[in-house]
Design an enzyme around this catalytic site. Structure first.
Site, PDB file in Angstrom:
ATOM      1  CB  SER A  20      25.087  52.163  61.731  1.00 27.31           C
ATOM      2  OG  SER A  20      24.715  53.293  62.508  1.00 27.31           O
ATOM      3  CB  CYS A  21      21.135  52.800  58.378  1.00 29.58           C
ATOM      4  SG  CYS A  21      20.567  51.658  59.669  1.00 29.58           S
ATOM      5  CG  ASP A  74      24.921  34.518  50.127  1.00 28.94           C
ATOM      6  OD1 ASP A  74      24.661  35.615  50.637  1.00 28.94           O
ATOM      7  OD2 ASP A  74      24.430  33.435  50.534  1.00 28.94           O
ATOM      8  CG  ASN A 109      16.141  49.946  58.286  1.00 32.99           C
ATOM      9  OD1 ASN A 109      14.998  50.372  58.138  1.00 32.99           O
ATOM     10  ND2 ASN A 109      16.412  48.661  58.419  1.00 32.99           N
ATOM     11  NE  ARG A 112      15.610  43.092  55.440  1.00 35.28           N
ATOM     12  CZ  ARG A 112      14.766  43.445  56.392  1.00 35.28           C
ATOM     13  NH1 ARG A 112      14.843  42.900  57.597  1.00 35.28           N
ATOM     14  NH2 ARG A 112      13.829  44.354  56.163  1.00 35.28           N
ATOM     15  CB  ILE A 113      23.052  45.343  53.019  1.00 36.07           C
ATOM     16  CG1 ILE A 113      22.506  45.969  54.310  1.00 36.07           C
ATOM     17  CG2 ILE A 113      24.053  46.295  52.351  1.00 36.07           C
ATOM     18  CD1 ILE A 113      21.861  47.327  54.124  1.00 36.07           C
TER      19      ILE A 113
END
Length: 352
Positions: free
Chosen positions: A154-155, A36, A321, A12-13
């Site tokens: 972190s976010c 990946d 986030n 997702r990031i």
């Protein structure tokens, strides 16, 4: 200068970072390679279709060992361990470590010592990085001679820190309490699971859509690493069943009594001035979905501001986030990439 970046982990990031770079007219970075374990075809599909972000605003195809994003070819590697990824082959300057698996500074450093990259930005509250750098708070403390592996925390920490900095600079701040309600995470499950969860706490394996789940492993007091003047603090985190949009609240004591109007005016001035693009301000009544795709670390909500006659203050802000945090990862990649030292000769190529 255009910084060549590599992304380890196109979750997702990683996908958010790719979308941001692809849609920017002058991003200051170029994605040279990704890594990946998924096949290149699946990586292309994951970029084209996203249940939260929607369709990719451009073209994405797979061609052999390359992702082709808006006609830009990106080399795709498929290694499980960071020490096996040959970043130097593609001229990568900075690696964004976005798998969530290699958040320890020692593990992330393999991107440099074995892969040939020159700097690493970890997309998490890392364990023992060379520095925690929160953009808008302490990022100017970056030292290229000392800081090879950095983390923006972190976010949630970013959202809290920018609000805390405005309060600290304008009114003083101490005795801080924070609370974060974090939107559903990619490691959470639709049904209860006892294996494969983010941490050992069995509650983190409970069904994401059915409960508010305490998350005691998030290091919320990293706010005071970026802003040590605030001293000791208390914090709590909860995962909540929303797909996107998170909430951060912060309370504490100021050096003198202040009014809600004073606090809101200070936040608005910071959002229009020194923290432009990092802190945003929205006078409308907002809910969590309103922050979707907002690139700021925090969207300040003036309706949540409370003050007391003895100097007590409480503030509230929203954050996407993934999207806001991915923008800060790119800010750090540009920062460390623009100030790269002479390349190190201490590179060990692994055949493991």
């Amino acid at each position: 200068m255009t910084v060549a970046i590599g992304i380890n982990g196109l979750g997702r990031i990683g996908r958010s970072v790719t979308r941001i770079v692809a849609s920017a007219s002058n991003p200051g970075v170029q994605i040279a390679a990704v890594n990946d374990v998924a096949s290149t075809d699946k990586l292309a599909y994951g970029l084209r279709r996203d249940s939260v972000r929607g369709a990719f605003p451009g073209t994405v195809t797979a061609s052999g060992d390359y992702l082709v994003v808006n006609d830009h070819a990106i080399r795709a590697f498929h290694h499980e361990r960071p020490e096996r990824i040959p970043w130097a082959e593609e001229g990568v300057d900075v690696v964004i470590e976005a798998t969530g698996r290699f958040r320890a500074g020692a593990a992330a450093r393999f991107h440099i010592t074995h892969g040939g990259a020159r700097k690493v930005v970890i997309s998490a509250s890392a364990d023992d990085p060379d520095a925690f750098l929160v953009v808008g708070a302490n990022h100017k403390s970056y030292d290229p001679a000392l800081h090879d592996v950095v983390s923006p925390a972190s976010c949630g920490v970013n959202a809290l820190t920018v609000m805390a900095k405005v309060l600290l600079d304008r009114f003083g701040l101490r005795s801080v309490n924070t609370s974060v309600m974090l939107a559903a995470q990619s490691w959470q499950r639709v049904q209860d699971s006892l294996v494969g969860t983010s941490r050992e706490d069995p509650r983190l394996g409970r069904a994401a859509g059915e409960s508010i789940i305490p998350h005691n492993y998030v290091v919320g007091d990293l706010v005071r690493v970026a802003l040590p003047e605030i001293g000791e603090m208390r914090y709590s985190y909860y995962c909540v069943p929303t797909p996107i949009g998170s909430l951060a609240e912060l309370s504490g004591q100021t050096d003198r009594p202040v009014t809600a109007d004073e606090v809101n005016r200070a936040m608005a001035e910071a959002a229009a001035g020194p923290l432009r693009g990092i802190l945003a301000y929205d006078p409308d009544p907002t809910v969590s979905i309103d922050v979707k795709n907002n690139p700021a670390s925090c969207l300040f909500d003036p309706s949540g501001t409370q003050t007391t006659a003895d100097g007590g203050v409480k503030v509230r802000g929203w954050f996407d986030n993934e999207w806001g945090f991915s923008n800060r990862l790119l800010d750090l990649a540009r920062l460390v990439g623009d100030r790269l030292p002479v390349p190190s000769s201490r590179v060990t190529w692994s055949v493991a």
